[in-house]
Design a protein around this motif. Structure first.
Motif, PDB file in Angstrom:
ATOM      1  N   TYR A   1      -0.363  12.985   0.259  1.00 30.00           N
ATOM      2  CA  TYR A   1      -0.186  12.790  -1.185  1.00 30.00           C
ATOM      3  C   TYR A   1       0.315  14.059  -1.849  1.00 30.00           C
ATOM      4  CZ  TYR A   1      -2.487   8.206  -1.298  1.00 30.00           C
ATOM      5  OH  TYR A   1      -2.789   6.877  -1.129  1.00 30.00           O
TER       6      TYR A   1
ATOM      7  N   TYR B   1      -2.172   5.680  -5.147  1.00 25.61           N
ATOM      8  CA  TYR B   1      -3.320   6.500  -4.747  1.00 25.61           C
ATOM      9  C   TYR B   1      -4.472   5.610  -4.275  1.00 25.61           C
ATOM     10  CZ  TYR B   1      -0.776  10.461  -6.561  1.00 25.61           C
ATOM     11  OH  TYR B   1       0.181  11.424  -6.759  1.00 25.61           O
ATOM     12  N   ASP B   2      -4.135   4.757  -3.335  1.00 25.71           N
ATOM     13  CA  ASP B   2      -5.107   3.788  -2.821  1.00 25.71           C
ATOM     14  C   ASP B   2      -5.823   4.293  -1.575  1.00 25.71           C
ATOM     15  OD1 ASP B   2      -3.171   3.702  -0.881  1.00 25.71           O
ATOM     16  OD2 ASP B   2      -2.565   1.623  -1.245  1.00 25.71           O
ATOM     17  N   ASN B   3      -5.631   5.594  -1.273  1.00 19.97           N
ATOM     18  CA  ASN B   3      -6.296   6.238  -0.127  1.00 19.97           C
ATOM     19  C   ASN B   3      -5.819   5.726   1.227  1.00 19.97           C
ATOM     20  OD1 ASN B   3      -7.978   7.961  -1.685  1.00 19.97           O
ATOM     21  ND2 ASN B   3      -9.304   6.212  -2.137  1.00 19.97           N
ATOM     22  N   SER B   4      -4.666   5.077   1.235  1.00 24.45           N
ATOM     23  CA  SER B   4      -4.121   4.658   2.523  1.00 24.45           C
ATOM     24  C   SER B   4      -3.366   5.810   3.197  1.00 24.45           C
ATOM     25  CB  SER B   4      -3.189   3.446   2.358  1.00 24.45           C
ATOM     26  OG  SER B   4      -2.101   3.751   1.507  1.00 24.45           O
TER      27      SER B   4
ATOM     28  N   THR C   1       0.853  -1.195   0.000  1.00 23.38           N
ATOM     29  CA  THR C   1       0.000   0.000   0.000  1.00 23.38           C
ATOM     30  C   THR C   1       0.888   1.244   0.000  1.00 23.38           C
ATOM     31  OG1 THR C   1      -0.055   0.188   2.409  1.00 23.38           O
ATOM     32  CG2 THR C   1      -1.731  -1.234   1.364  1.00 23.38           C
ATOM     33  N   ASP C   2       0.281   2.387  -0.303  1.00 26.60           N
ATOM     34  CA  ASP C   2       1.029   3.639  -0.274  1.00 26.60           C
ATOM     35  C   ASP C   2       1.556   3.923   1.129  1.00 26.60           C
ATOM     36  OD1 ASP C   2       0.520   4.005  -2.938  1.00 26.60           O
ATOM     37  OD2 ASP C   2      -1.153   5.389  -2.651  1.00 26.60           O
TER      38      ASP C   2
ATOM     39  N   THR D   1      -3.344  10.240   3.813  1.00 33.09           N
ATOM     40  CA  THR D   1      -4.223  11.404   3.800  1.00 33.09           C
ATOM     41  C   THR D   1      -3.940  12.252   2.559  1.00 33.09           C
ATOM     42  OG1 THR D   1      -2.640  12.653   5.117  1.00 33.09           O
ATOM     43  CG2 THR D   1      -4.383  11.480   6.313  1.00 33.09           C
ATOM     44  N   SER D   2      -4.890  13.065   2.179  1.00 30.85           N
ATOM     45  CA  SER D   2      -4.737  13.864   0.960  1.00 30.85           C
ATOM     46  C   SER D   2      -3.571  14.844   1.079  1.00 30.85           C
ATOM     47  CB  SER D   2      -6.029  14.619   0.647  1.00 30.85           C
ATOM     48  OG  SER D   2      -6.365  15.511   1.690  1.00 30.85           O
TER      49      SER D   2
END
Length: 378
Positions: free
Chosen positions: A361, A352-355, A25-26, A357-358
């Motif tokens: 990223y 960009y697997d939403n693991s 995961t990210d 926070t924005s």
């Protein structure tokens, strides 16, 4: 029976192979990146010491443009900048780009050459106790940067708007530089401008401009006219455009386009891509693209502080709901060391697997390094 056993074996193999190929995961990638790419240095106002500083210093050797995206009004960071200016000069840097106006930059360079720059700045401040004339150049540590810049032969480029509370100082400088007959002729205009210094009338600025001859002082009046509108309309687009225009006015006047430039400005302005706050393409992206055009390099550092203190109350950004900085980096805080994380390797590996926070990223997209300060900012 053999066929059934074969199918079971194939299923087990596929499951094992699938587990083997499971993508990280990210969040896992970032954790691994932090473990492998975090370095430290200490700094007590003397020379910085540690591998983290060696990495920062090496940026000057390998880039045409190095950008320090700062948090404002830190005496400690101003002290550290002294060493950055000195280090950069070893690699041919002679230009320092700051978040001030062109006129303020010229004034500060003049003051830096004076016998006692701190006394000069203090006198100007005392003459106008309720006005900030030179933003980010007020403390003895800030003036130390000016002294260092002068010592190593830097030219300061001021690319921002004119600071609003500096309008009276600018108007006074323009007016007092005129011959006696011009001052007498424009005294009523000057008095009216000073009476409404926070939003001077454009027609009065134009009137005074037509009556003077010095091109540099005409530009000061133009800058005030542009700046007052930026303030009045909160026009971030115009401000970003002005920064780029001012930068290229300096840059286009160079004899060589390989001039190395050190930027120390608010971190949002120096993002690759869009400004983190305004979602506009700001000076950082323009300079990044210029480096691409020149086939040179651009590197930016996001400098952040976790703790702030106001009226004796300490605020921990990590615990805030509306945090200023990504919490994953605030967690790296060390009260005794500056923490430097190289996040460049992540940019092409994100799923960009939403693991994450924005804001994390965005940090990875827009900056090469994150530097966490140990100070409690007052």
């Amino acid at each position: 029976m053999k066929k059934g056993l074969f199918m079971i074996a194939l299923l087990i193999f596929n499951l094992a192979f699938g587990q083997e190929k499971k993508k990280a995961t990210d969040e896992e990638k970032l954790t691994k990146c932090i473990l492998e790419n975090t370095n430290y240095f200490t700094f007590n106002g003397q020379k910085p010491d540690g591998k983290g500083w060696d990495i920062l210093e090496n940026l000057f050797a390998n880039n045409q443009f190095v950008a320090w995206g700062e948090y404002h009004n830190s005496p400690l960071l101003s002290q550290l900048t002294n060493y950055a200016l000195e280090s950069a000069s070893k690699y041919g840097y002679k230009t320092w780009c700051a978040e001030i106006s062109p006129f303020a930059a010229a004034e500060l360079m003049r003051i830096a050459k004076s016998k006692n720059p701190l006394d000069t700045i203090s006198r100007i401040a005392n003459e106008r106790p309720n006005f900030t004339t030179f933003p980010f150049f007020q403390t003895k540590e800030d003036i130390g940067m000016l002294t260092t810049a002068n010592q190593f032969g830097y030219t300061i480029w001021g690319i921002d708007q004119e600071f609003q509370t500096a309008f009276p100082y600018c108007l006074d400088k323009v007016y007092q530089a005129q011959p006696k007959n011009t001052r007498e002729r424009f005294k009523a205009v000057y008095d009216s401008l000073q009476a409404s210094w926070w939003n001077p009338e454009a027609k009065l600025l134009d009137s005074l401009k037509k009556g003077i001859k010095q091109p540099n002082l005409k530009r000061v009046l133009d800058d005030i006219k542009i700046s007052k509108d930026i303030y009045y309309y909160s026009d971030n687009q115009r401000r970003a455009d002005l920064m780029k225009t001012n930068f290229y006015n300096y840059y286009d006047g160079l004899k060589t386009k390989n001039e190395k430039v050190f930027f120390k400005m608010g971190s949002n302005h120096l993002a690759r891509g869009m400004n983190l706050e305004t979602n506009l393409y700001d000076i950082g992206n323009a300079v990044y693209e210029l480096a691409q055009r020149n086939k040179t390099n651009f590197s930016n550092v996001y400098i952040m502080v976790r703790y702030t203190e106001e009226e004796g109350v300490i605020t921990d950004d990590l615990e805030e709901k509306n945090n200023q900085n990504p919490k994953v980096f605030s967690k790296l805080y060390d009260k005794d060391k500056w923490v430097l994380v190289d996040i460049r390797s992540l940019r092409l590996r994100m799923r960009y697997d939403n693991s994450l926070t924005s804001d994390t990223y965005k940090m990875i997209e827009k900056y090469d390094y994150v530097l966490v300060s140990p100070e409690i900012l007052k």
